[in-house]
Design an enzyme around this catalytic site. Structure first.
Site, mmCIF file in Angstrom:
data_model
loop_
_atom_site.group_PDB
_atom_site.id
_atom_site.type_symbol
_atom_site.label_atom_id
_atom_site.label_comp_id
_atom_site.label_asym_id
_atom_site.label_seq_id
_atom_site.Cartn_x
_atom_site.Cartn_y
_atom_site.Cartn_z
ATOM 1 N N GLN A 196 47.936 54.260 32.192
ATOM 2 C CA GLN A 196 48.979 53.241 32.162
ATOM 3 C C GLN A 196 49.991 53.682 31.116
ATOM 4 O OE1 GLN A 196 47.332 49.182 31.703
ATOM 5 N NE2 GLN A 196 48.065 48.757 33.765
ATOM 6 N N GLU A 268 40.746 48.429 44.591
ATOM 7 C CA GLU A 268 40.869 46.986 44.377
ATOM 8 C C GLU A 268 41.899 46.331 45.294
ATOM 9 O OE1 GLU A 268 44.013 48.803 41.695
ATOM 10 O OE2 GLU A 268 42.092 49.378 42.607
ATOM 11 N N ASP A 301 53.648 46.900 38.754
ATOM 12 C CA ASP A 301 53.155 46.927 40.130
ATOM 13 C C ASP A 301 53.245 45.527 40.736
ATOM 14 O OD1 ASP A 301 51.249 46.323 38.116
ATOM 15 O OD2 ASP A 301 49.581 47.034 39.319
ATOM 16 N N GLU A 485 50.045 34.690 32.871
ATOM 17 C CA GLU A 485 50.352 36.119 32.885
ATOM 18 C C GLU A 485 51.849 36.405 32.854
ATOM 19 O OE1 GLU A 485 49.292 39.921 35.795
ATOM 20 O OE2 GLU A 485 49.262 37.876 36.568
ATOM 21 N N GLU A 500 50.567 40.552 44.429
ATOM 22 C CA GLU A 500 49.418 40.701 45.324
ATOM 23 C C GLU A 500 48.320 39.667 45.079
ATOM 24 O OE1 GLU A 500 49.017 45.343 46.228
ATOM 25 O OE2 GLU A 500 48.731 44.881 44.108
#
Length: 538
Positions: A196, A268, A301, A485, A500
């Site tokens: 990351q 995932e 993402d 978040e 997602e």
């Protein structure tokens, strides 16, 4: 190609950390459980595909697969029952209910133990990777530690005076470098093929504010290994070519991109990625998968930053893009390596890393600066041109002391005109349904903006952004007694959407940045407990 073999011998220094040999990577569930894994994900037994990726087999995966192969064609076979019998499936975490009347600061400080995990030993059949010391997870579906999230969590832990936990987490990241050769996206086997955004040097910087130069001595071996991971393949790389994460441009400049060692659907998000690739029949599915994975390595993402068509995720081309934030972070890593080498009296290494940092700074200010628009941008390797969109990533060269004063001033003006909203800083100017686009604002980018703008004397705008975002966080907390978040910052002051998966509570980096902003924007000698305690800049 191996990364910088000559430099490796040049940089030898006493090892102040007990490093282990890099072990063979454990296989992720999509490999260990195939073809059962693909069947379960394709059947959508769980609303979130990460659930089965995190499930722990109750016996050897190979034995479970063999049993499934014997049984799945028999009359009355139930895949759901088979999974229930053979796997421990993670459930949803119980919602945390704070004591009545807690201030925002008290709520966050009460959350630290709730979000702390310790997994020195793990079930070898599962996807979770062990870490020697306690760590703080983001919350919600994110049951493991995440790389770039953790820097912003550490800011909050430092604000809370929890320096031992800061040290524990930096030690864990050093352990991952020693164990895997890099810091993975998170401590799961299915994250090992990517990293990351490289924040390890910033974590060491933070710890050094408490421990002094000893932090640089202790983690110098891991700082070097982190740099070698990102620069793997640079030696002998011809102009105009790329290898893994490193790119040498036609003029000889070296910059970096995001990448992933695998080119299959994400473990995932298996069926999501299959569906995305199916929407791009003109492209090889493996390239779509790698670009999706590289987008996950970016932390953004997903975002229109990586898309040719903002309305189509299948147009993603992350590996063809040189991101300004990634290269700014690698500049900081090289500067930190120069400083750490100086601390250990390795003059030759200090000079070499300073040279690399200066070369990268020149390349950023030449190739990732758009003089016609007046802000920092990403560069498209396929077209050979910059990508003109203004995003919050444009503030990284300010945050990490790369920009000149005129560039910083023009960037600040553009950000104020296009990205600053009533609730804080927008991620991009486009509303696409992707979570790293408008109308969402993310805590880490608020901190980058506030701290970066202050470094260049843009105090009014920095305070305005910080106070607006704090009011957004406070509004959601007052209404719902939680932090989340991401947030909508266009004025509606709610939790963010898109992406997602549903909005997650917790939440590590929102907690950390909120405390850091309360400290940064509070009046001298005052301890701010809530957004109302911070002086309004509007």
């Amino acid at each position: 190609m191996r990364a910088r073999p000559c430099l490796a011998s040049l940089l030898l220094a006493p090892m102040l950390w007990s490093t282990a040999a890099v072990a063979a990577a454990p296989a992720p569930p999509d490999q260990r459980l195939q073809p059962l894994f693909q069947q379960v994900q394709g059947a959508h037994l769980f609303p979130d595909q990460k659930t089965f990726a995190d499930a722990v087999p109750r016996r050897a995966p190979e034995a479970i697969v063999q049993a499934w192969q014997r049984e799945h064609t028999q009359a009355g076979f139930s895949l759901q029952s088979f999974v229930n019998d053979n796997f421990d499936v993670p459930g949803d975490a119980a919602p945390y209910v704070p004591p009545a009347g807690e201030t925002l600061r008290a709520h966050i400080e009460g959350l630290w133990p709730v979000l702390t995990r310790q997994t020195g030993t793990v079930d070898p059949n599962g996807s979770l990777l062990p870490l020697p010391k306690p760590y703080v997870v983001p919350g919600g579906r994110f049951r493991e530690v995440y790389y770039w999230d953790s820097y912003f969590t550490l800011l909050g832990l430092a604000s809370s005076g929890q320096w031992q936990r800061v040290r524990d987490m930096v030690d864990n990241f050093a352990y991952q470098i020693d164990s895997h050769g890099h810091i993975p996206n998170g401590n799961r086997s299915y994250y090992l093929s990517r990293s990351q955004p490289p924040f390890f040097s910033l974590m060491v910087d933070l710890l050094a504010t408490h421990e002094g130069d000893e932090a640089y001595r202790r983690y110098l071996p891991q700082l070097r290994a982190e740099h070698a991971f990102w620069m793997d393949g640079v030696d002998g790389l011809p102009p105009g070519q790329a290898h893994a994460r490193v790119v040498r441009l036609a003029d000889g400049s070296v910059l970096n991109r995001y990448y992933d060692a695998r080119a299959v659907p994400r473990t995932e998000s298996w069926t999501d990625d299959l569906a995305t690739a199916a929407q791009a029949p003109q492209r090889a599915p493996s390239q779509v998968y790698r670009d999706l994975r590289a987008g996950a390595e970016s932390g953004w993402d997903f975002s229109s930053r990586w898309l040719d068509d903002p309305a189509a995720l299948s147009s993603i081309r992350t590996t063809d893009i040189l991101p300004v934030d990634l290269n700014s972070l690698l500049f900081h890593l090289e500067r930190t390596l120069a400083h750490a080498s100086g601390v250990t009296k390795n003059t030759r290494a200090r000079r070499e890393f300073n040279r690399q940092a200066q070369a990268r700074q020149r390349a950023i200010n030449t190739l990732l600066w758009d003089p016609s628009q007046g802000w920092y941008v990403d560069r498209d390797l396929q077209t050979g041109h910059t990508r003109p969109a203004l995003t919050a990533a444009a503030l990284f060269p300010l945050w990490l002391d790369i920009a000149g004063k005129p560039q910083a001033r023009r960037t600040a003006d553009a950000v104020e005109a296009q990205l600053v909203k009533q609730g804080g800083l927008l991620t991009t100017t486009l509303t696409t349904g992707q979570q790293w686009d408008a109308p969402n604002g993310w805590a880490p980018l608020q901190w980058v903006a506030v701290d970066g703008l202050q470094r260049y004397g843009q105090d009014r705008l920095a305070r305005q952004l910080g106070t607006r975002f704090l009011r957004t966080v406070q509004s959601v907390y007052d209404r719902e007694q939680k932090l989340v978040e991401k947030y909508v910052v266009d004025g509606s002051a709610g939790g963010g959407g898109g992406g997602e998966y549903p909005l997650q509570d917790g939440f590590g980096w929102s907690n950390g940045v909120t405390l850091a902003l309360l400290d940064r924007l509070c009046a001298p000698k005052k301890k701010c407990e809530s957004a109302a305690d911070v002086e309004d800049a509007d």
